[in-house]
Scaffold this motif. Structure first.
Motif, PDB file in Angstrom:
ATOM      1  N   MET A 128      -4.176  -1.419   5.880  1.00 59.61           N
ATOM      2  CA  MET A 128      -3.505  -0.325   5.180  1.00 59.61           C
ATOM      3  C   MET A 128      -4.419   0.334   4.150  1.00 59.61           C
ATOM      4  O   MET A 128      -4.317   1.538   3.905  1.00 59.61           O
ATOM      5  CB  MET A 128      -2.223  -0.817   4.508  1.00 59.61           C
ATOM      6  CG  MET A 128      -1.004  -0.798   5.416  1.00 59.61           C
ATOM      7  SD  MET A 128      -0.494   0.855   5.970  1.00 59.61           S
ATOM      8  CE  MET A 128       0.273   1.495   4.475  1.00 59.61           C
ATOM      9  N   GLN A 129      -5.314  -0.435   3.532  1.00 63.08           N
ATOM     10  CA  GLN A 129      -6.255   0.175   2.586  1.00 63.08           C
ATOM     11  C   GLN A 129      -7.099   1.242   3.280  1.00 63.08           C
ATOM     12  O   GLN A 129      -7.355   2.310   2.717  1.00 63.08           O
ATOM     13  CB  GLN A 129      -7.173  -0.887   1.962  1.00 63.08           C
ATOM     14  CG  GLN A 129      -6.560  -1.615   0.782  1.00 63.08           C
ATOM     15  CD  GLN A 129      -5.800  -2.854   1.189  1.00 63.08           C
ATOM     16  OE1 GLN A 129      -5.414  -3.003   2.350  1.00 63.08           O
ATOM     17  NE2 GLN A 129      -5.557  -3.753   0.250  1.00 63.08           N
ATOM     18  N   PHE A 173      -5.925  -4.988  -4.471  1.00 62.02           N
ATOM     19  CA  PHE A 173      -5.586  -6.412  -4.508  1.00 62.02           C
ATOM     20  C   PHE A 173      -4.381  -6.768  -3.637  1.00 62.02           C
ATOM     21  O   PHE A 173      -4.056  -7.939  -3.493  1.00 62.02           O
ATOM     22  CB  PHE A 173      -5.305  -6.839  -5.954  1.00 62.02           C
ATOM     23  CG  PHE A 173      -6.513  -6.750  -6.844  1.00 62.02           C
ATOM     24  CD1 PHE A 173      -7.514  -7.712  -6.794  1.00 62.02           C
ATOM     25  CD2 PHE A 173      -6.668  -5.691  -7.718  1.00 62.02           C
ATOM     26  CE1 PHE A 173      -8.635  -7.632  -7.601  1.00 62.02           C
ATOM     27  CE2 PHE A 173      -7.784  -5.595  -8.547  1.00 62.02           C
ATOM     28  CZ  PHE A 173      -8.772  -6.568  -8.481  1.00 62.02           C
ATOM     29  N   LEU A 174      -3.732  -5.770  -3.062  1.00 58.65           N
ATOM     30  CA  LEU A 174      -2.546  -6.034  -2.251  1.00 58.65           C
ATOM     31  C   LEU A 174      -2.921  -6.220  -0.787  1.00 58.65           C
ATOM     32  O   LEU A 174      -3.859  -5.608  -0.286  1.00 58.65           O
ATOM     33  CB  LEU A 174      -1.546  -4.880  -2.382  1.00 58.65           C
ATOM     34  CG  LEU A 174      -0.935  -4.663  -3.759  1.00 58.65           C
ATOM     35  CD1 LEU A 174      -0.024  -3.440  -3.751  1.00 58.65           C
ATOM     36  CD2 LEU A 174      -0.151  -5.892  -4.215  1.00 58.65           C
ATOM     37  N   ARG A 175      -2.170  -7.056  -0.089  1.00 56.19           N
ATOM     38  CA  ARG A 175      -2.382  -7.233   1.347  1.00 56.19           C
ATOM     39  C   ARG A 175      -1.805  -6.044   2.108  1.00 56.19           C
ATOM     40  O   ARG A 175      -0.924  -5.334   1.615  1.00 56.19           O
ATOM     41  CB  ARG A 175      -1.721  -8.533   1.827  1.00 56.19           C
ATOM     42  CG  ARG A 175      -2.391  -9.791   1.296  1.00 56.19           C
ATOM     43  CD  ARG A 175      -1.686 -11.037   1.805  1.00 56.19           C
ATOM     44  NE  ARG A 175      -1.734 -11.150   3.260  1.00 56.19           N
ATOM     45  CZ  ARG A 175      -2.762 -11.664   3.931  1.00 56.19           C
ATOM     46  NH1 ARG A 175      -3.822 -12.110   3.278  1.00 56.19           N
ATOM     47  NH2 ARG A 175      -2.726 -11.740   5.247  1.00 56.19           N
ATOM     48  N   SER A 176      -2.299  -5.876   3.323  1.00 57.44           N
ATOM     49  CA  SER A 176      -1.846  -4.761   4.159  1.00 57.44           C
ATOM     50  C   SER A 176      -0.333  -4.794   4.365  1.00 57.44           C
ATOM     51  O   SER A 176       0.329  -3.754   4.321  1.00 57.44           O
ATOM     52  CB  SER A 176      -2.557  -4.799   5.516  1.00 57.44           C
ATOM     53  OG  SER A 176      -2.155  -3.723   6.324  1.00 57.44           O
ATOM     54  N   THR A 177       0.223  -5.981   4.569  1.00 57.24           N
ATOM     55  CA  THR A 177       1.663  -6.074   4.810  1.00 57.24           C
ATOM     56  C   THR A 177       2.471  -5.622   3.594  1.00 57.24           C
ATOM     57  O   THR A 177       3.526  -4.996   3.737  1.00 57.24           O
ATOM     58  CB  THR A 177       2.065  -7.513   5.181  1.00 57.24           C
ATOM     59  OG1 THR A 177       1.503  -8.418   4.216  1.00 57.24           O
ATOM     60  CG2 THR A 177       1.581  -7.879   6.565  1.00 57.24           C
ATOM     61  N   LEU A 219      -0.290   4.644  -3.662  1.00 57.45           N
ATOM     62  CA  LEU A 219       0.163   3.472  -2.914  1.00 57.45           C
ATOM     63  C   LEU A 219       0.677   3.837  -1.527  1.00 57.45           C
ATOM     64  O   LEU A 219       0.756   2.976  -0.643  1.00 57.45           O
ATOM     65  CB  LEU A 219       1.266   2.733  -3.686  1.00 57.45           C
ATOM     66  CG  LEU A 219       0.814   1.965  -4.933  1.00 57.45           C
ATOM     67  CD1 LEU A 219       1.984   1.187  -5.519  1.00 57.45           C
ATOM     68  CD2 LEU A 219      -0.341   1.013  -4.635  1.00 57.45           C
ATOM     69  N   MET A 220       1.000   5.122  -1.322  1.00 61.88           N
ATOM     70  CA  MET A 220       1.416   5.595   0.002  1.00 61.88           C
ATOM     71  C   MET A 220       0.306   6.359   0.709  1.00 61.88           C
ATOM     72  O   MET A 220       0.442   6.694   1.892  1.00 61.88           O
ATOM     73  CB  MET A 220       2.648   6.489  -0.115  1.00 61.88           C
ATOM     74  CG  MET A 220       3.923   5.778  -0.488  1.00 61.88           C
ATOM     75  SD  MET A 220       5.351   6.890  -0.341  1.00 61.88           S
ATOM     76  CE  MET A 220       5.542   7.014   1.447  1.00 61.88           C
ATOM     77  N   GLY A 240      -2.990   3.092  -9.527  1.00 59.35           N
ATOM     78  CA  GLY A 240      -2.540   2.828  -8.166  1.00 59.35           C
ATOM     79  C   GLY A 240      -3.639   2.302  -7.264  1.00 59.35           C
ATOM     80  O   GLY A 240      -3.437   1.355  -6.499  1.00 59.35           O
ATOM     81  N   VAL A 241      -4.834   2.883  -7.362  1.00 59.26           N
ATOM     82  CA  VAL A 241      -5.919   2.448  -6.481  1.00 59.26           C
ATOM     83  C   VAL A 241      -6.424   1.060  -6.879  1.00 59.26           C
ATOM     84  O   VAL A 241      -6.803   0.258  -6.010  1.00 59.26           O
ATOM     85  CB  VAL A 241      -7.061   3.492  -6.462  1.00 59.26           C
ATOM     86  CG1 VAL A 241      -7.941   3.419  -7.691  1.00 59.26           C
ATOM     87  CG2 VAL A 241      -7.930   3.321  -5.210  1.00 59.26           C
TER      88      VAL A 241
END
Length: 273
Positions: free
Chosen positions: A54-55, A107-111, A160-161, A101-102
């Protein structure tokens, strides 16, 4: 990667780019709302389905928005539709939210990012489908503390979107009595303010070489970026002309259904169903 796989994917990206450009000018939703799920399925089909998928979708989408926003703002400005006062006053907070946001997205996973896109996409789809033009939260755009609360939220949620300023900026301005054509035009400027710091952050992101397609710089895939830009530069002005010449409400409702279905599917994948 064999030619028989790459050729249909390239053609698909050409069509996606054309559609994204028209939608950005016509509906004020920004091309990213189409590009992120399109990139997701394209990269996944090519076999790149790692924890940072997703990144790459967000980063590549924001890279295209830098270019399309410049073109869109220029086209709207020639029609005198951009409210430069709103743009100047809201720019610092929007940029700040985009930067935060970036950093979080890194640090967030794709899911998790899929889930965020799914939930917010459903909210945007429902507003597009059921929102009414006469709804108002005020007669003028917020100032002071309210502006400093809302403007970073626009930048933060948009990054984030992986989208520009239209999906949140247009409803926000409409709710505060900004005429719809002026809101669409000004939100194109929001998109540039969101995308520039956003894409800089994604370009610096460290993604393992085996987890990303060829010609990917940081989290931005240059091939997908180039193909989509080639089409959106041609079609964004068409969307702008259509926005000034017709009532987009029926199309907006159809797109709202499409977006809600796409967002629900993204949410389904995020929770593993």
């Amino acid at each position: 990667m064999d030619l028989m796989t790459l050729l249909p994917m390239g053609l698909l990206l050409l069509v996606i780019g054309a559609l994204a450009g028209v939608l950005a000018g016509l509906l004020g939703v920004g091309g990213g709302i189409v590009l992120v799920p399109a990139f997701f399925y394209a990269f996944q089909t090519l076999g790149y389905d790692g924890p940072q998928l997703m990144q790459m979708c967000l980063g590549t989408s924001l890279a295209t928005i830098v270019i399309t926003s410049i073109r869109s703002v220029h086209s709207h400005h020639k029609k005198g539709a951009v409210d430069w006062d709103i743009l100047r006053q809201w720019a610092p907070g929007i940029a700040l939210g985009a930067i935060v946001g970036v950093f979080l997205a890194a640090f967030l996973r794709s899911t998790t990012l899929q889930g965020v896109f799914g939930v917010l996409g459903i909210v945007i789809g429902l507003y597009m489908g059921f929102g009414r033009s006469e709804w108002r939260l005020g007669n003028v755009m917020p100032t002071g503390a309210k502006r400093w609360a809302l403007s970073p939220a626009v930048g933060f949620l948009s990054v984030l979107m992986g989208i520009g300023g239209g999906s949140f900026g247009v409803p926000l301005m409409s709710l505060f009595n900004v005429p719809i054509h002026r809101a669409v035009a000004t939100a194109a400027g929001f998109g540039l303010i969101i995308a520039v710091p956003g894409v800089l952050g994604f370009l610096l992101m460290d993604i393992p070489a085996e987890a990303k397609p060829p010609l990917t710089w940081g989290a931005v895939n240059i091939v997908a970026f180039a193909i989509v830009i080639a089409m959106t530069l041609l079609t964004a002005p068409i969307g702008v002309k259509l926005a000034h010449a017709m009532d987009p409400k029926p199309l907006k409702r159809i797109f709202a259904v499409f977006l809600t279905v796409v967002a629900l599917n993204m949410l389904r994948k995020a929770i593993g169903l």
